[in-house]
Design a protein around this motif. Sequence first.
Motif, PDB file in Angstrom:
ATOM      1  N   MET A 179      -2.004  -4.887  20.318  1.00 43.90           N
ATOM      2  CA  MET A 179      -1.103  -3.881  19.766  1.00 43.90           C
ATOM      3  C   MET A 179       0.230  -4.503  19.363  1.00 43.90           C
ATOM      4  SD  MET A 179      -1.639  -0.686  22.423  1.00 43.90           S
ATOM      5  CE  MET A 179      -1.594  -1.688  23.918  1.00 43.90           C
ATOM      6  N   ALA A 180       0.804  -3.984  18.286  1.00 44.33           N
ATOM      7  CA  ALA A 180       2.163  -4.332  17.878  1.00 44.33           C
ATOM      8  C   ALA A 180       2.942  -3.044  17.720  1.00 44.33           C
ATOM      9  CB  ALA A 180       2.163  -5.110  16.571  1.00 44.33           C
ATOM     10  N   ALA A 181       4.178  -3.023  18.219  1.00 40.09           N
ATOM     11  CA  ALA A 181       5.022  -1.836  18.150  1.00 40.09           C
ATOM     12  C   ALA A 181       6.256  -2.124  17.301  1.00 40.09           C
ATOM     13  CB  ALA A 181       5.438  -1.397  19.551  1.00 40.09           C
ATOM     14  N   ILE A 182       6.506  -1.245  16.327  1.00 44.04           N
ATOM     15  CA  ILE A 182       7.645  -1.405  15.426  1.00 44.04           C
ATOM     16  C   ILE A 182       8.444  -0.105  15.446  1.00 44.04           C
ATOM     17  CG2 ILE A 182       8.393  -1.994  13.086  1.00 44.04           C
ATOM     18  CD1 ILE A 182       5.566  -3.190  12.641  1.00 44.04           C
ATOM     19  N   PRO A 183       9.461  -0.009  16.291  1.00 45.82           N
ATOM     20  CA  PRO A 183      10.228   1.237  16.379  1.00 45.82           C
ATOM     21  C   PRO A 183      11.153   1.436  15.179  1.00 45.82           C
ATOM     22  CG  PRO A 183      11.196  -0.430  17.806  1.00 45.82           C
ATOM     23  CD  PRO A 183       9.922  -1.019  17.259  1.00 45.82           C
ATOM     24  N   THR A 184      11.275   2.680  14.753  1.00 42.19           N
ATOM     25  CA  THR A 184      12.208   3.014  13.673  1.00 42.19           C
ATOM     26  C   THR A 184      13.361   3.866  14.182  1.00 42.19           C
ATOM     27  OG1 THR A 184      10.934   4.988  13.072  1.00 42.19           O
ATOM     28  CG2 THR A 184      10.375   2.917  11.950  1.00 42.19           C
ATOM     29  N   THR A 185      13.380   4.130  15.488  1.00 40.91           N
ATOM     30  CA  THR A 185      14.502   4.827  16.119  1.00 40.91           C
ATOM     31  C   THR A 185      14.971   3.994  17.301  1.00 40.91           C
ATOM     32  OG1 THR A 185      13.064   6.098  17.620  1.00 40.91           O
ATOM     33  CG2 THR A 185      13.585   7.096  15.484  1.00 40.91           C
ATOM     34  N   ALA A 186      16.186   4.263  17.749  1.00 42.49           N
ATOM     35  CA  ALA A 186      16.755   3.508  18.872  1.00 42.49           C
ATOM     36  C   ALA A 186      16.839   4.425  20.076  1.00 42.49           C
ATOM     37  CB  ALA A 186      18.129   2.966  18.506  1.00 42.49           C
ATOM     38  N   GLU A 205      18.196   3.045   9.732  1.00 40.25           N
ATOM     39  CA  GLU A 205      19.306   3.493   8.869  1.00 40.25           C
ATOM     40  C   GLU A 205      19.130   4.923   8.378  1.00 40.25           C
ATOM     41  OE1 GLU A 205      21.961   0.610   6.260  1.00 40.25           O
ATOM     42  OE2 GLU A 205      19.837   0.389   5.788  1.00 40.25           O
ATOM     43  N   SER A 206      17.905   5.303   8.084  1.00 43.97           N
ATOM     44  CA  SER A 206      17.665   6.633   7.513  1.00 43.97           C
ATOM     45  C   SER A 206      17.336   7.675   8.576  1.00 43.97           C
ATOM     46  CB  SER A 206      16.525   6.567   6.494  1.00 43.97           C
ATOM     47  OG  SER A 206      15.334   6.081   7.096  1.00 43.97           O
ATOM     48  N   THR A 207      17.487   7.317   9.848  1.00 38.42           N
ATOM     49  CA  THR A 207      17.208   8.269  10.925  1.00 38.42           C
ATOM     50  C   THR A 207      18.151   9.466  10.831  1.00 38.42           C
ATOM     51  OG1 THR A 207      16.543   6.463  12.392  1.00 38.42           O
ATOM     52  CG2 THR A 207      17.063   8.562  13.423  1.00 38.42           C
ATOM     53  N   PRO A 208      17.627  10.690  10.850  1.00 36.91           N
ATOM     54  CA  PRO A 208      18.500  11.870  10.792  1.00 36.91           C
ATOM     55  C   PRO A 208      19.496  11.894  11.950  1.00 36.91           C
ATOM     56  CG  PRO A 208      16.209  12.478  10.416  1.00 36.91           C
ATOM     57  CD  PRO A 208      16.207  11.044  10.859  1.00 36.91           C
ATOM     58  N   GLN A 209      20.612  12.547  11.731  1.00 40.62           N
ATOM     59  CA  GLN A 209      21.676  12.585  12.736  1.00 40.62           C
ATOM     60  C   GLN A 209      21.177  13.158  14.064  1.00 40.62           C
ATOM     61  OE1 GLN A 209      25.062  15.281  12.027  1.00 40.62           O
ATOM     62  NE2 GLN A 209      26.416  13.528  12.350  1.00 40.62           N
ATOM     63  N   SER A 210      20.396  14.224  13.999  1.00 42.07           N
ATOM     64  CA  SER A 210      19.917  14.845  15.239  1.00 42.07           C
ATOM     65  C   SER A 210      18.987  13.911  16.007  1.00 42.07           C
ATOM     66  CB  SER A 210      19.194  16.156  14.923  1.00 42.07           C
ATOM     67  OG  SER A 210      18.064  15.924  14.092  1.00 42.07           O
ATOM     68  N   TYR A 260      28.849   2.748  21.075  1.00 42.67           N
ATOM     69  CA  TYR A 260      28.329   2.769  19.706  1.00 42.67           C
ATOM     70  C   TYR A 260      27.528   4.005  19.307  1.00 42.67           C
ATOM     71  CZ  TYR A 260      29.920  -2.016  19.393  1.00 42.67           C
ATOM     72  OH  TYR A 260      30.710  -3.143  19.370  1.00 42.67           O
ATOM     73  N   LEU A 261      27.050   4.814  20.246  1.00 44.42           N
ATOM     74  CA  LEU A 261      26.307   6.004  19.837  1.00 44.42           C
ATOM     75  C   LEU A 261      27.161   6.973  19.018  1.00 44.42           C
ATOM     76  CD1 LEU A 261      23.821   7.737  19.690  1.00 44.42           C
ATOM     77  CD2 LEU A 261      24.300   8.580  22.017  1.00 44.42           C
ATOM     78  N   PRO A 262      28.411   7.239  19.406  1.00 38.93           N
ATOM     79  CA  PRO A 262      29.212   8.136  18.555  1.00 38.93           C
ATOM     80  C   PRO A 262      29.334   7.632  17.119  1.00 38.93           C
ATOM     81  CG  PRO A 262      30.253   7.884  20.699  1.00 38.93           C
ATOM     82  CD  PRO A 262      29.145   6.871  20.646  1.00 38.93           C
ATOM     83  N   ALA A 263      29.505   6.333  16.936  1.00 38.47           N
ATOM     84  CA  ALA A 263      29.636   5.781  15.586  1.00 38.47           C
ATOM     85  C   ALA A 263      28.323   5.895  14.821  1.00 38.47           C
ATOM     86  CB  ALA A 263      30.066   4.317  15.664  1.00 38.47           C
ATOM     87  N   ALA A 264      27.198   5.603  15.481  1.00 37.69           N
ATOM     88  CA  ALA A 264      25.898   5.731  14.821  1.00 37.69           C
ATOM     89  C   ALA A 264      25.615   7.189  14.467  1.00 37.69           C
ATOM     90  CB  ALA A 264      24.803   5.186  15.733  1.00 37.69           C
ATOM     91  N   TYR A 265      26.073   8.096  15.314  1.00 40.16           N
ATOM     92  CA  TYR A 265      25.868   9.528  15.066  1.00 40.16           C
ATOM     93  C   TYR A 265      26.697   9.994  13.868  1.00 40.16           C
ATOM     94  CZ  TYR A 265      25.774  14.567  15.942  1.00 40.16           C
ATOM     95  OH  TYR A 265      25.613  15.919  15.823  1.00 40.16           O
ATOM     96  N   ARG A 266      27.928   9.530  13.797  1.00 38.29           N
ATOM     97  CA  ARG A 266      28.800   9.947  12.691  1.00 38.29           C
ATOM     98  C   ARG A 266      28.401   9.322  11.365  1.00 38.29           C
ATOM     99  NH1 ARG A 266      32.895   9.198  16.740  1.00 38.29           N
ATOM    100  NH2 ARG A 266      33.203   7.069  15.963  1.00 38.29           N
ATOM    101  N   ASP A 267      27.965   8.071  11.397  1.00 39.59           N
ATOM    102  CA  ASP A 267      27.680   7.341  10.165  1.00 39.59           C
ATOM    103  C   ASP A 267      26.413   6.510  10.340  1.00 39.59           C
ATOM    104  OD1 ASP A 267      27.629   5.869   7.826  1.00 39.59           O
ATOM    105  OD2 ASP A 267      29.392   4.654   8.317  1.00 39.59           O
ATOM    106  N   GLY A 268      25.306   7.039   9.837  1.00 37.17           N
ATOM    107  CA  GLY A 268      24.027   6.357   9.993  1.00 37.17           C
ATOM    108  C   GLY A 268      23.957   5.024   9.288  1.00 37.17           C
TER     109      GLY A 268
END
Length: 384
Positions: free
Chosen positions: A129-136, A177-182, A222-230
């Motif tokens: 198996m290989a795992a490639i996450p697109t969310t953090a 980068e394209s992860t929705p804010q929520s 860094y979560l507040p910054a990622a939340y404000r600006d994806g």
Amino acid sequence: MVKKFTTTQTIFTGWGALQENSAALSGLGKKPLVVTSAGTWKRMGAQLAEQLSGCFSAYAVCDCINSEPTDVMIAEGLAAYQKNGCDCLIGIGGGSPLDAMKAIAVGTTSSAPLASYMGKEIGGALPSMAAIPTTAGTGSEVTKFTIITDTKTDVKMLLKGEVLLPQLAIVDASLSESTPQSVTAATGLDALTHAIEAYTSKQEQPLTDALAVSAVKRIFSYLPAAYRDGKNRKAREEMAAAALEAGICINNSSVTIVHGMSRPIGALFHVPHGLSNAMLLEKCLQFALPGCYERFGALGRAIGAAPADSSDAAAADALLAAVKQLCRTCEVPSPEQYGISRTAFFDVIEKMSADAIASGSPGNTRRAVSAADCAAIYRSLWET
């Protein structure tokens, strides 16, 4: 006491890691099943197809994992694996496709229902198996766990076994980068929950302690910054690193009360896992503080919420206040704001409390947790 530490065999990290290291996928086998969601495949399918074609002469795609994975989705994925003659798996997306990939792998070697593995250690040889996450957030790329909803019992099953660890993880922050804010908020707070719970778990150990503190510090910074600006690259990179660290932590030190109580909310009310964690985070940590002031206090000082010379109790309270503020910044809704009926919620509190205790996770909390305690916390979510 002897401690064991395990994680994924090979991990590539860094901005653009998928493009630079996609050739590593070719070592998995001859024909992979790509497990993903319809949204991820629509958004990234063209890019992924080019990279997959460079590694494999053929591959198949299962893009049916569009929510928290269920046994029904796993059956569909397994059918696709078998029909297409696949011999390995690649999961790409949030935690749901990665968890689904692991459960499909289990199904390839046994006809036993997934529910039969509850409370047991899964063994044997599974496909690569290989795992490639697109969310953090979920850290599934580096854990021996998968969570699948049993549609017959409305229970989120926690399945485990070191054979569920992927052979390869590619953690590329550019994919988020394209992860929705929520989703950025929910997954980021999921990672925070992992790190705090691993650090305060009865199963903590020195190696996970260092990673947990690092993850907590990164997330508060860094979560507040990622939340404000994806598009904030630095914030995305730091959150990807934090989620990876926190995932490694729970793989070795496990989780505690928050996760145990979160899973029933997700199973019964279809709340995304990270968000149900976030709804519970403040209340559950408030309950857990008296059993572990020293460790909660250390985290409070580590993030700068309390002075270095503050008492453990004061620093622990400061951490809790910082968690509460971070949840506000990320606009975490209450169950009622999310749209859950109070009557429907209260009708199943007894079941959720029993399911939470049965999961075993609350037992890792350094304060004894009973079903009655869980019920009281569930009710408190409706207090103004």
